[in-house]
Scaffold this active site. Structure first.
Site, PDB file in Angstrom:
ATOM      1  N   GLU A 304      35.637  33.892  71.474  1.00 14.81           N
ATOM      2  CA  GLU A 304      34.446  34.519  71.125  1.00 14.81           C
ATOM      3  C   GLU A 304      33.593  34.238  72.217  1.00 14.81           C
ATOM      4  O   GLU A 304      32.895  35.275  72.530  1.00 14.81           O
ATOM      5  CB  GLU A 304      33.821  33.805  69.656  1.00 14.81           C
ATOM      6  CG  GLU A 304      34.751  34.281  68.612  1.00 14.81           C
ATOM      7  CD  GLU A 304      34.901  35.547  68.371  1.00 14.81           C
ATOM      8  OE1 GLU A 304      34.180  36.403  68.401  1.00 14.81           O
ATOM      9  OE2 GLU A 304      36.218  35.983  67.801  1.00 14.81           O
ATOM     10  N   TRP A 307      34.275  36.962  74.568  1.00 16.35           N
ATOM     11  CA  TRP A 307      33.618  38.400  73.926  1.00 16.35           C
ATOM     12  C   TRP A 307      32.169  38.410  74.510  1.00 16.35           C
ATOM     13  O   TRP A 307      31.816  39.460  75.074  1.00 16.35           O
ATOM     14  CB  TRP A 307      33.734  38.214  72.421  1.00 16.35           C
ATOM     15  CG  TRP A 307      34.781  39.139  71.687  1.00 16.35           C
ATOM     16  CD1 TRP A 307      35.634  38.740  71.053  1.00 16.35           C
ATOM     17  CD2 TRP A 307      35.030  40.391  71.908  1.00 16.35           C
ATOM     18  NE1 TRP A 307      36.494  39.231  70.559  1.00 16.35           N
ATOM     19  CE2 TRP A 307      36.299  40.526  71.120  1.00 16.35           C
ATOM     20  CE3 TRP A 307      34.371  41.633  72.529  1.00 16.35           C
ATOM     21  CZ2 TRP A 307      36.918  41.758  71.093  1.00 16.35           C
ATOM     22  CZ3 TRP A 307      35.068  42.959  72.168  1.00 16.35           C
ATOM     23  CH2 TRP A 307      36.314  42.807  71.694  1.00 16.35           C
ATOM     24  N   TRP A 335      23.818  62.940  64.404  1.00 19.47           N
ATOM     25  CA  TRP A 335      23.625  62.190  63.243  1.00 19.47           C
ATOM     26  C   TRP A 335      22.767  62.526  62.202  1.00 19.47           C
ATOM     27  O   TRP A 335      21.884  63.574  62.561  1.00 19.47           O
ATOM     28  CB  TRP A 335      22.888  60.850  63.841  1.00 19.47           C
ATOM     29  CG  TRP A 335      23.760  60.229  64.704  1.00 19.47           C
ATOM     30  CD1 TRP A 335      23.593  59.957  66.043  1.00 19.47           C
ATOM     31  CD2 TRP A 335      24.778  59.136  64.623  1.00 19.47           C
ATOM     32  NE1 TRP A 335      24.348  59.267  66.808  1.00 19.47           N
ATOM     33  CE2 TRP A 335      25.217  58.745  65.831  1.00 19.47           C
ATOM     34  CE3 TRP A 335      25.488  58.941  63.585  1.00 19.47           C
ATOM     35  CZ2 TRP A 335      26.359  57.834  66.020  1.00 19.47           C
ATOM     36  CZ3 TRP A 335      26.691  58.041  63.548  1.00 19.47           C
ATOM     37  CH2 TRP A 335      27.016  57.303  64.813  1.00 19.47           C
ATOM     38  N   ASN A 370      28.615  37.052  61.556  1.00 18.77           N
ATOM     39  CA  ASN A 370      29.389  38.163  62.404  1.00 18.77           C
ATOM     40  C   ASN A 370      30.070  39.209  61.608  1.00 18.77           C
ATOM     41  O   ASN A 370      29.894  40.316  61.953  1.00 18.77           O
ATOM     42  CB  ASN A 370      30.148  37.210  63.551  1.00 18.77           C
ATOM     43  CG  ASN A 370      31.021  38.403  64.170  1.00 18.77           C
ATOM     44  OD1 ASN A 370      30.214  39.277  64.859  1.00 18.77           O
ATOM     45  ND2 ASN A 370      32.311  38.511  64.280  1.00 18.77           N
ATOM     46  N   TRP A 411      27.235  46.819  68.428  1.00 20.33           N
ATOM     47  CA  TRP A 411      26.936  48.060  67.613  1.00 20.33           C
ATOM     48  C   TRP A 411      27.826  49.032  68.096  1.00 20.33           C
ATOM     49  O   TRP A 411      28.312  50.098  67.297  1.00 20.33           O
ATOM     50  CB  TRP A 411      25.247  48.434  67.947  1.00 20.33           C
ATOM     51  CG  TRP A 411      24.584  47.806  66.735  1.00 20.33           C
ATOM     52  CD1 TRP A 411      23.953  46.548  66.964  1.00 20.33           C
ATOM     53  CD2 TRP A 411      24.288  48.221  65.473  1.00 20.33           C
ATOM     54  NE1 TRP A 411      23.392  46.429  65.792  1.00 20.33           N
ATOM     55  CE2 TRP A 411      23.415  47.368  64.881  1.00 20.33           C
ATOM     56  CE3 TRP A 411      24.811  49.402  64.818  1.00 20.33           C
ATOM     57  CZ2 TRP A 411      23.099  47.654  63.444  1.00 20.33           C
ATOM     58  CZ3 TRP A 411      24.387  49.521  63.480  1.00 20.33           C
ATOM     59  CH2 TRP A 411      23.759  48.399  62.889  1.00 20.33           C
TER      60      TRP A 411
HETATM   61  C1  FAD Z   1      26.389  44.925  65.294  1.00 22.42           C
HETATM   62  C2  FAD Z   1      26.335  43.366  66.034  1.00 22.42           C
HETATM   63  C3  FAD Z   1      25.547  42.871  66.626  1.00 22.42           C
HETATM   64  C4  FAD Z   1      25.374  41.782  67.318  1.00 22.42           C
HETATM   65  N1  FAD Z   1      24.349  41.264  67.987  1.00 22.42           N
HETATM   66  C5  FAD Z   1      24.395  39.954  68.608  1.00 22.42           C
HETATM   67  C6  FAD Z   1      23.131  39.664  69.587  1.00 22.42           C
HETATM   68  O1  FAD Z   1      22.015  40.294  69.455  1.00 22.42           O
HETATM   69  N2  FAD Z   1      23.372  38.412  69.944  1.00 22.42           N
HETATM   70  C7  FAD Z   1      24.413  37.752  70.057  1.00 22.42           C
HETATM   71  O2  FAD Z   1      24.202  36.504  70.398  1.00 22.42           O
HETATM   72  N3  FAD Z   1      25.433  38.060  69.080  1.00 22.42           N
HETATM   73  C8  FAD Z   1      25.576  39.278  68.598  1.00 22.42           C
HETATM   74  N4  FAD Z   1      26.636  39.540  67.908  1.00 22.42           N
HETATM   75  C9  FAD Z   1      27.824  38.723  68.077  1.00 22.42           C
HETATM   76  C10 FAD Z   1      27.900  37.983  67.209  1.00 22.42           C
HETATM   77  O3  FAD Z   1      27.665  38.235  65.605  1.00 22.42           O
HETATM   78  C11 FAD Z   1      27.147  36.679  67.002  1.00 22.42           C
HETATM   79  O4  FAD Z   1      26.956  36.166  68.453  1.00 22.42           O
HETATM   80  C12 FAD Z   1      27.600  35.407  66.241  1.00 22.42           C
HETATM   81  O5  FAD Z   1      27.233  35.947  64.702  1.00 22.42           O
HETATM   82  C13 FAD Z   1      26.521  34.154  66.497  1.00 22.42           C
HETATM   83  O6  FAD Z   1      26.875  33.250  65.428  1.00 22.42           O
HETATM   84  P1  FAD Z   1      27.749  31.920  66.084  1.00 22.42           P
HETATM   85  O7  FAD Z   1      26.833  31.359  67.040  1.00 22.42           O
HETATM   86  O8  FAD Z   1      27.621  30.979  64.816  1.00 22.42           O
HETATM   87  O9  FAD Z   1      28.967  32.387  66.441  1.00 22.42           O
HETATM   88  P2  FAD Z   1      30.229  31.764  66.627  1.00 22.42           P
HETATM   89  O10 FAD Z   1      31.515  32.313  65.888  1.00 22.42           O
HETATM   90  O11 FAD Z   1      30.184  30.013  66.392  1.00 22.42           O
HETATM   91  O12 FAD Z   1      30.856  32.050  68.188  1.00 22.42           O
HETATM   92  C14 FAD Z   1      30.430  31.008  69.167  1.00 22.42           C
HETATM   93  C15 FAD Z   1      29.681  32.254  70.296  1.00 22.42           C
HETATM   94  O13 FAD Z   1      30.470  33.120  70.780  1.00 22.42           O
HETATM   95  C16 FAD Z   1      29.682  34.299  71.126  1.00 22.42           C
HETATM   96  N5  FAD Z   1      30.201  35.305  70.036  1.00 22.42           N
HETATM   97  C17 FAD Z   1      30.759  35.193  68.802  1.00 22.42           C
HETATM   98  N6  FAD Z   1      31.067  36.438  68.368  1.00 22.42           N
HETATM   99  C18 FAD Z   1      30.890  37.187  69.063  1.00 22.42           C
HETATM  100  C19 FAD Z   1      30.754  38.738  69.231  1.00 22.42           C
HETATM  101  N7  FAD Z   1      31.420  39.437  68.379  1.00 22.42           N
HETATM  102  N8  FAD Z   1      30.269  39.435  70.226  1.00 22.42           N
HETATM  103  C20 FAD Z   1      30.044  38.697  71.482  1.00 22.42           C
HETATM  104  N9  FAD Z   1      30.039  37.322  71.198  1.00 22.42           N
HETATM  105  C21 FAD Z   1      30.102  36.529  70.159  1.00 22.42           C
HETATM  106  C22 FAD Z   1      28.384  34.200  70.584  1.00 22.42           C
HETATM  107  O14 FAD Z   1      27.691  33.436  71.873  1.00 22.42           O
HETATM  108  C23 FAD Z   1      28.453  32.819  69.617  1.00 22.42           C
HETATM  109  O15 FAD Z   1      27.367  31.933  69.765  1.00 22.42           O
HETATM  110  C24 FAD Z   1      26.552  40.861  67.151  1.00 22.42           C
HETATM  111  C25 FAD Z   1      27.720  41.261  66.491  1.00 22.42           C
HETATM  112  C26 FAD Z   1      27.508  42.609  66.028  1.00 22.42           C
HETATM  113  C27 FAD Z   1      28.970  42.889  65.182  1.00 22.42           C
END
Ligand code: FAD
Length: 487
Positions: A304, A307, A335, A370, A411
């Site tokens: 993650e 990612w 759209w 997420n 997105w």
């Molecule tokens: C439509 C959409 C919009 C999003 N917008 C953002 C945003 O504005 N800012 C943001 O930081 N993340 C975004 N994400 C990615 C992800 O949803 C969040 O990083 C995550 O939910 C944050 O929670 P966490 O720290 O508990 O994640 P954890 O599951 O604990 O993951 C650890 C870290 O990994 C990174 N990460 C995790 N999942 C993703 C992912 N799918 N894509 C990129 N990095 C990821 C983040 O930095 C996160 O803090 C988005 C995802 C989607 C589908």
């Protein structure tokens, strides 16, 4: 007067493990002044978020307090850097301190930030003759380090990117930051001793700059615009709080992350995105604390973090994604953009329980799980046929972790306009997503209280839905198909 340095804070709001600040301090022990410049234009951004701004300001305040406790200070300059630095440096030049010897900062990869850093570096060097020291910080592997072996060019698909990224990481010799992480993994993070003399204010007797309480005023003004409930429920502020959150995650959830990360009713994810966004915590620190290695049993979590780096990589190499679809064939999808439906989606009143729960979690807390982000984004684009840019902007207005690269990447992934090998016909069914990831309806019942009495068996069934998923699905398929047809 002995030499001193300036450290320009941007999205590296912490003192420990801050590479550029450390280098500056190594050259000017105890004699580095922190500076933050605030450009008011930022307040007029269309995707501006009062909640995120308040979180940022309070993090900055926390950093300043930490610096003051160490005898230092952080100057908050109420102007953009193009105006703030010349006026600061001209004043310093005329003062008993004279000009600093060095300006340090950590690199930023967003298109506007790269242009800004080029301009300011030229100003520091050419007009003031200052040394510039910049470091990696926000990403562990920088976009320029990751090119495709044979063909050149940049990675556009996550899996090969990840393999290459992990290869570089496992190698560990390519750059100093990776070597440092390797060291930290063995020894734990180094103690970071600071000795501040505070060159500008305290020791000179008469302050050269007066801190006029601008930061406090911004905090006060912004607080009035953010619901108290959001502040109360929001994350704690500062590096120590970020580390504590990560440790709690490590102790309670990391081992089960692979299985639990998709269940939105659990606290199974780390919730550190908000800290990574401002650099209150960095990826190397996460790697150290969680003891992540390339063959780690916690590879799912590691992936993650990769990612996140992937989406920065895409934004860096293909900055046009900030304004348009990565896949050009989907740049002008026709759209529907029904404003009534959009309003219902924003408010969490679509009639699809998992979608409504997610949107209400976002509105009330500034964060959304997420899995549910993916579901609501798919629903907006593939069910409501609304432009992903509307959803991207709404997320930025609400998310405390709102960050251009991962938000845009997320997105575009959901809208199938992005750099993802999955075809356009990946359309999430909101009912079956709910049944699969929230089987007992706990998440839905938490955020949509009017459904509290609904039996589990039917909790995810649509309730007065604004659209019919099976009908909209076909319309979406037709929309994308038409855009793919040869003109
Ligand atoms: C439509 C959409 C919009 C999003 N917008 C953002 C945003 O504005 N800012 C943001 O930081 N993340 C975004 N994400 C990615 C992800 O949803 C969040 O990083 C995550 O939910 C944050 O929670 P966490 O720290 O508990 O994640 P954890 O599951 O604990 O993951 C650890 C870290 O990994 C990174 N990460 C995790 N999942 C993703 C992912 N799918 N894509 C990129 N990095 C990821 C983040 O930095 C996160 O803090 C988005 C995802 C989607 C589908």
């Amino acid at each position: 007067m002995s030499d001193y340095g300036i450290h320009w804070f941007r999205r590296d709001l912490r003192l420990t493990g801050n590479a550029a600040l450390e280098r500056n301090l190594a050259r000017h022990p105890g004699r580095v002044l922190g500076v933050f410049t605030f450009d008011r234009k930022f307040l007029a951004r269309p995707d501006f978020s009062h909640g995120r701004f308040l979180f940022f300001l309070r993090t900055l305040e926390n950093l300043r307090d930490e610096m003051r406790a160490l005898g230092g200070d952080l100057l908050f300059l109420d102007e953009g850097p193009d105006a703030a630095f010349p006026s600061l440096l001209d004043t310093l030049r005329k003062s008993s301190l004279g000009l600093p010897k060095m300006v340090s900062f950590n690199r930023d990869y967003e298109p506007f930030a790269r242009a800004r850093d080029l301009r300011l570096s030229e100003l520091f060097e050419n007009r003031y003759g200052l040394l510039i020291h910049s470091e990696r910080d926000h990403l562990l592997v920088e976009p320029e380090e990751l090119s495709k072996d044979d063909e050149g060019g940049f990675y556009q698909v996550y899996s090969p990117f990840k393999r290459k990224w992990l290869g570089i990481f496992a190698n560990g010799e390519t750059n100093s930051r990776l070597r440092e992480v390797g060291k930290w993994l063995k020894n734990g993070p180094p103690e970071f001793a600071l000795r501040w003399d505070n060159p500008a204010f305290v020791k000179t007797g008469k302050p050269i700059f007066k801190q006029t309480g601008v930061l406090e005023t911004y905090i006060e003004e912004t607080s009035k615009r953010v619901p108290a409930s959001l502040v109360a429920r929001g994350p704690k502020i500062g590096h120590a709080a970020a580390k504590e959150a990560l440790k709690n995650f490590r102790d309670d959830w990391l081992a089960g992350y692979g299985e639990q990360r998709d269940i939105p009713s659990l606290s199974g994810t780390s919730k550190i995105s908000v800290y990574l966004k401002n650099g209150t915590l960095t990826v190397p620190q996460v790697i150290c604390l969680l003891k992540l290695t390339a063959d780690s049993p916690h590879i799912k979590y590691f992936q993650e973090l990769i990612w996140r780096e992937f989406y920065y990589h895409i934004l860096y190499h293909c900055p046009r994604v900030e304004n348009e679809a990565f896949l050009k064939k989907y740049a002008n999808l026709p759209w529907g953009n029904n404003p009534e439906w959009f309003k219902k989606w924003c408010e969490g009143r679509t009639g699809y329980p998992i979608v409504d729960a997610g949107m209400r979690q976002l509105n009330e807390t500034g964060w959304m799980h997420n899995r549910v982000r993916m579901v609501v984004a798919s629903f907006l684009t593939k069910d409501l046929l609304i432009d992903w840019k509307w959803g991207e902007k709404y997320f930025m207005e609400k998310l405390l972790d709102g960050d251009l690269a991962p938000n845009n990447g997320g997105w575009q992934w959901a809208a199938s306009t992005g750099c993802d090998p999955q075809p356009y016909f990946r359309i999430f069914n909101p009912t079956s997503q709910g049944e699969k990831f929230d089987p007992e309806g706990k998440y839905v019942k938490q955020w949509v209280p009017e459904l509290a009495g609904v039996p589990v068996k039917t909790i995810h069934d649509p309730k007065n839905p604004i659209v019919d998923h099976s009908v909209q699905r076909n319309l979406a398929l037709a929309l994308y198909k038409a855009a793919r047809a040869p003109q």
